[in-house]
Scaffold this motif. Structure first.
Motif, PDB file in Angstrom:
ATOM      1  N   ILE A  52     -23.582 -93.319 -16.505  1.00 41.09           N
ATOM      2  CA  ILE A  52     -23.986 -91.986 -16.054  1.00 41.09           C
ATOM      3  C   ILE A  52     -22.748 -91.374 -15.422  1.00 41.09           C
ATOM      4  O   ILE A  52     -22.347 -91.759 -14.324  1.00 41.09           O
ATOM      5  N   GLY A  53     -22.099 -90.478 -16.137  1.00 34.44           N
ATOM      6  CA  GLY A  53     -20.794 -90.007 -15.692  1.00 34.44           C
ATOM      7  C   GLY A  53     -19.821 -91.165 -15.709  1.00 34.44           C
ATOM      8  O   GLY A  53     -19.666 -91.852 -16.722  1.00 34.44           O
ATOM      9  N   GLU A  54     -19.175 -91.402 -14.586  1.00 35.47           N
ATOM     10  CA  GLU A  54     -18.225 -92.506 -14.487  1.00 35.47           C
ATOM     11  C   GLU A  54     -18.854 -93.755 -13.882  1.00 35.47           C
ATOM     12  O   GLU A  54     -18.174 -94.763 -13.690  1.00 35.47           O
ATOM     13  N   ARG A  55     -20.135 -93.716 -13.615  1.00 33.15           N
ATOM     14  CA  ARG A  55     -20.822 -94.810 -12.929  1.00 33.15           C
ATOM     15  C   ARG A  55     -21.539 -95.707 -13.932  1.00 33.15           C
ATOM     16  O   ARG A  55     -22.156 -95.242 -14.888  1.00 33.15           O
ATOM     17  N   THR A  56     -21.470 -97.035 -13.683  1.00 36.45           N
ATOM     18  CA  THR A  56     -22.139 -98.016 -14.532  1.00 36.45           C
ATOM     19  C   THR A  56     -23.515 -98.340 -13.975  1.00 36.45           C
ATOM     20  O   THR A  56     -23.676 -98.558 -12.771  1.00 36.45           O
ATOM     21  N   VAL A  57     -24.507 -98.368 -14.858  1.00 35.98           N
ATOM     22  CA  VAL A  57     -25.853 -98.812 -14.509  1.00 35.98           C
ATOM     23  C   VAL A  57     -26.258 -99.876 -15.527  1.00 35.98           C
ATOM     24  O   VAL A  57     -25.605-100.048 -16.559  1.00 35.98           O
ATOM     25  N   SER A  58     -27.336-100.598 -15.239  1.00 35.52           N
ATOM     26  CA  SER A  58     -27.805-101.601 -16.188  1.00 35.52           C
ATOM     27  C   SER A  58     -29.326-101.630 -16.182  1.00 35.52           C
ATOM     28  O   SER A  58     -29.980-101.266 -15.202  1.00 35.52           O
ATOM     29  N   PHE A  59     -29.886-102.097 -17.298  1.00 34.31           N
ATOM     30  CA  PHE A  59     -31.342-102.148 -17.437  1.00 34.31           C
ATOM     31  C   PHE A  59     -31.688-103.088 -18.575  1.00 34.31           C
ATOM     32  O   PHE A  59     -30.873-103.359 -19.465  1.00 34.31           O
ATOM     33  N   THR A  60     -32.918-103.568 -18.548  1.00 36.24           N
ATOM     34  CA  THR A  60     -33.486-104.296 -19.674  1.00 36.24           C
ATOM     35  C   THR A  60     -34.502-103.382 -20.356  1.00 36.24           C
ATOM     36  O   THR A  60     -35.314-102.752 -19.684  1.00 36.24           O
ATOM     37  N   GLY A  71     -28.946 -83.588 -33.118  1.00 35.11           N
ATOM     38  CA  GLY A  71     -29.204 -82.995 -34.414  1.00 35.11           C
ATOM     39  C   GLY A  71     -30.367 -83.639 -35.144  1.00 35.11           C
ATOM     40  O   GLY A  71     -30.872 -84.698 -34.755  1.00 35.11           O
ATOM     41  N   ALA A  72     -30.811 -82.997 -36.213  1.00 36.07           N
ATOM     42  CA  ALA A  72     -31.880 -83.525 -37.063  1.00 36.07           C
ATOM     43  C   ALA A  72     -31.307 -83.917 -38.428  1.00 36.07           C
ATOM     44  O   ALA A  72     -30.356 -83.283 -38.895  1.00 36.07           O
ATOM     45  N   PRO A  73     -31.888 -84.979 -39.051  1.00 39.16           N
ATOM     46  CA  PRO A  73     -33.041 -85.745 -38.587  1.00 39.16           C
ATOM     47  C   PRO A  73     -32.666 -86.700 -37.460  1.00 39.16           C
ATOM     48  O   PRO A  73     -31.495 -87.013 -37.263  1.00 39.16           O
ATOM     49  N   ASN A  74     -33.701 -87.150 -36.748  1.00 40.48           N
ATOM     50  CA  ASN A  74     -33.466 -87.986 -35.589  1.00 40.48           C
ATOM     51  C   ASN A  74     -34.708 -88.831 -35.325  1.00 40.48           C
ATOM     52  O   ASN A  74     -35.653 -88.805 -36.100  1.00 40.48           O
ATOM     53  N   TRP A  75     -34.659 -89.601 -34.237  1.00 42.55           N
ATOM     54  CA  TRP A  75     -35.848 -90.345 -33.821  1.00 42.55           C
ATOM     55  C   TRP A  75     -36.154 -89.985 -32.377  1.00 42.55           C
ATOM     56  O   TRP A  75     -35.266 -89.608 -31.604  1.00 42.55           O
ATOM     57  N   ASP A  76     -37.426 -90.057 -32.026  1.00 37.03           N
ATOM     58  CA  ASP A  76     -37.894 -89.730 -30.681  1.00 37.03           C
ATOM     59  C   ASP A  76     -38.495 -90.988 -30.072  1.00 37.03           C
ATOM     60  O   ASP A  76     -39.345 -91.627 -30.696  1.00 37.03           O
ATOM     61  N   GLU A  77     -38.057 -91.338 -28.887  1.00 37.65           N
ATOM     62  CA  GLU A  77     -38.511 -92.581 -28.263  1.00 37.65           C
ATOM     63  C   GLU A  77     -38.467 -92.452 -26.756  1.00 37.65           C
ATOM     64  O   GLU A  77     -37.599 -91.796 -26.187  1.00 37.65           O
ATOM     65  N   VAL A  78     -39.438 -93.108 -26.101  1.00 38.16           N
ATOM     66  CA  VAL A  78     -39.411 -93.274 -24.649  1.00 38.16           C
ATOM     67  C   VAL A  78     -39.658 -94.743 -24.350  1.00 38.16           C
ATOM     68  O   VAL A  78     -40.566 -95.357 -24.924  1.00 38.16           O
ATOM     69  N   ILE A  79     -38.834 -95.324 -23.485  1.00 43.61           N
ATOM     70  CA  ILE A  79     -39.052 -96.698 -23.043  1.00 43.61           C
ATOM     71  C   ILE A  79     -39.051 -96.741 -21.519  1.00 43.61           C
ATOM     72  O   ILE A  79     -38.460 -95.888 -20.853  1.00 43.61           O
ATOM     73  N   THR A  80     -39.718 -97.751 -20.994  1.00 44.55           N
ATOM     74  CA  THR A  80     -39.657 -98.047 -19.563  1.00 44.55           C
ATOM     75  C   THR A  80     -38.686 -99.199 -19.366  1.00 44.55           C
ATOM     76  O   THR A  80     -38.715-100.176 -20.126  1.00 44.55           O
ATOM     77  N   THR A  81     -37.815 -99.089 -18.377  1.00 44.64           N
ATOM     78  CA  THR A  81     -36.831-100.138 -18.142  1.00 44.64           C
ATOM     79  C   THR A  81     -37.415-101.235 -17.268  1.00 44.64           C
ATOM     80  O   THR A  81     -38.374-101.035 -16.512  1.00 44.64           O
ATOM     81  N   LEU A  82     -36.818-102.409 -17.371  1.00 39.82           N
ATOM     82  CA  LEU A  82     -37.109-103.534 -16.493  1.00 39.82           C
ATOM     83  C   LEU A  82     -35.862-103.826 -15.677  1.00 39.82           C
ATOM     84  O   LEU A  82     -34.749-103.775 -16.206  1.00 39.82           O
ATOM     85  N   ASP A  83     -36.049-104.107 -14.407  1.00 37.43           N
ATOM     86  CA  ASP A  83     -34.947-104.451 -13.501  1.00 37.43           C
ATOM     87  C   ASP A  83     -33.797-103.451 -13.598  1.00 37.43           C
ATOM     88  O   ASP A  83     -32.644-103.831 -13.844  1.00 37.43           O
ATOM     89  N   PRO A  84     -34.063-102.151 -13.390  1.00 41.17           N
ATOM     90  CA  PRO A  84     -32.966-101.171 -13.432  1.00 41.17           C
ATOM     91  C   PRO A  84     -32.046-101.339 -12.227  1.00 41.17           C
ATOM     92  O   PRO A  84     -32.502-101.455 -11.091  1.00 41.17           O
ATOM     93  N   GLN A  85     -30.743-101.350 -12.479  1.00 43.82           N
ATOM     94  CA  GLN A  85     -29.761-101.537 -11.421  1.00 43.82           C
ATOM     95  C   GLN A  85     -28.735-100.401 -11.446  1.00 43.82           C
ATOM     96  O   GLN A  85     -28.240-100.039 -12.520  1.00 43.82           O
ATOM     97  N   GLY A  86     -28.418 -99.850 -10.264  1.00 43.55           N
ATOM     98  CA  GLY A  86     -27.375 -98.841 -10.153  1.00 43.55           C
ATOM     99  C   GLY A  86     -27.859 -97.413 -10.282  1.00 43.55           C
ATOM    100  O   GLY A  86     -27.069 -96.479 -10.122  1.00 43.55           O
TER     101      GLY A  86
END
Length: 241
Positions: free
Chosen positions: A218-226, A164-179
Motif C-alpha cells: 500500500i504505497g511504500e508500506r508492506t502488508v501481509s494477509f492469507t 479494463g474489460a474483460p476482467n474478473w470481479d472478486e471479493v475475499i476476506t483475509t485471514l491474519d491481516p498484518q500491517g
C-alpha cells in the motif's frame, strides 16, 4: 419469507423487475459491494458501502452464512428500481428497498439467486461509502493483481480493483491481516500484490489461492494477509455487452 429461485442475472429477477444487487461481506460489520456491469450504464460502477440493515435481515444472513461458510455460497441484496447509485454518494437517497438472496453456484458455474428474506428498507448515507468510481472498459491493465482494501478493525476484505474489460470481479476476506491501518480501510486504499501477475483478462479462477500467504504493498508500506473465504466471484456477466 420466500425461497423463490431467481435467474443468473445481476439486474433482473424472475418477475422481470430490474434493480441493483449488492453483495454482503463481513460479520461484525456487514459491508455491501455493488455488482458492476461494464456495459450497462446504470451498473457500470464499483462501489463499497455499508447499509443500515434490519436486525431480522442481519440475523438471517449471519445464520445462513454460518450454515454454508465452507461452500461456494454468496449473499446479495436485491434493490428494485432504475435509480442511480449517485443518489447515495450525493446524499439525495437515504433509504432503499432490499431483499436478501442466497447465491449458489453449480458445477457449470451457473448462479441461482434464492430469496431468503422478503422486502424491507435499508438506510444509506453518503458518509458510509468507502469507494465509488465508474468502470472504464477501455482502461489498461495493471502489471500485478491490484485490490481495494476495506473493512473495520480486524476484519479486512479485498475487492479486485476493476480496470479494463474483460476482467474478473472478486471479493475475499483475509485471514491474519498484518500491517493494515484504519486509514487503509476508509476510504478503500489500493493494494498491489507484486508476486502475482495480473491475468489481463477474464481469469477463469482467482489468481489468489485460498489459504496462501501473500505480501502486498500500500504505497511504500508492506502488508501481509492469507487469502480466506471468497465472498463473490464473477467473470461472465460482468463482461457481457
Amino acid at each position: 419469507m420466500s425461497t423463490e429461485p431467481l435467474p443468473d442475472t445481476l439486474s433482473a429477477d424472475a418477475a422481470g423487475r430490474h434493480g441493483h444487487r449488492f453483495l454482503l461481506i463481513g460479520k461484525k460489520t456487514i459491508f455491501s459491494y455493488h455488482l458492476g456491469l461494464y456495459y450497462v450504464g446504470l451498473h457500470a460502477f464499483q462501489m463499497i458501502t455499508t447499509f443500515e440493515l434490519a436486525d431480522a435481515l442481519r440475523e438471517t444472513y449471519l445464520t445462513d452464512l454460518a450454515a454454508h461458510e465452507d461452500q461456494q455460497v454468496y449473499y446479495s441484496l436485491f434493490s428494485e428500481g432504475h435509480w442511480p447509485l449517485s443518489g447515495i454518494t450525493e446524499g439525495t437517497r437515504t433509504s432503499l428497498p432490499v431483499e436478501l438472496e442466497r447465491v449458489t453456484v453449480d458445477a457449470q458455474g451457473e448462479r441461482d439467486f434464492t430469496r431468503i428474506f422478503d422486502a424491507t428498507d435499508a438506510g444509506c448515507h453518503k458518509a458510509d461509502v468507502v469507494h465509488y468510481r465508474p468502470l472504464d472498459p477501455e482502461a489498461g491493465y495493471p502489471d500485478y493483481v491490484t485490490q481495494l482494501v476495506f473493512g473495520r478493525d480486524d476484519e479486512v476484505h479485498l475487492a479486485h480493483k476493476l480496470a479494463g474489460a474483460p476482467n474478473w470481479d472478486e471479493v475475499i476476506t483475509t485471514l491474519d491481516p498484518q500491517g493494515f491501518q484504519p486509514s487503509d480501510l476508509a476510504p478503500a486504499a489500493t493494494l498491489t500484490v507484486p508476486s502475482v501477475k495480473d491475468p489481463h483478462g477474464a481469469a477463469p479462477r482467482s489468481p489468489l489461492t485460498t489459504g496462501t500467504r501473500y505480501e502486498g504493498r500500500i504505497g511504500e508500506r508492506t502488508v501481509s494477509f492469507t487469502a480466506g473465504r471468497q465472498g463473490w466471484w464473477n467473470h461472465t456477466s460482468l463482461n457481457k455487452k
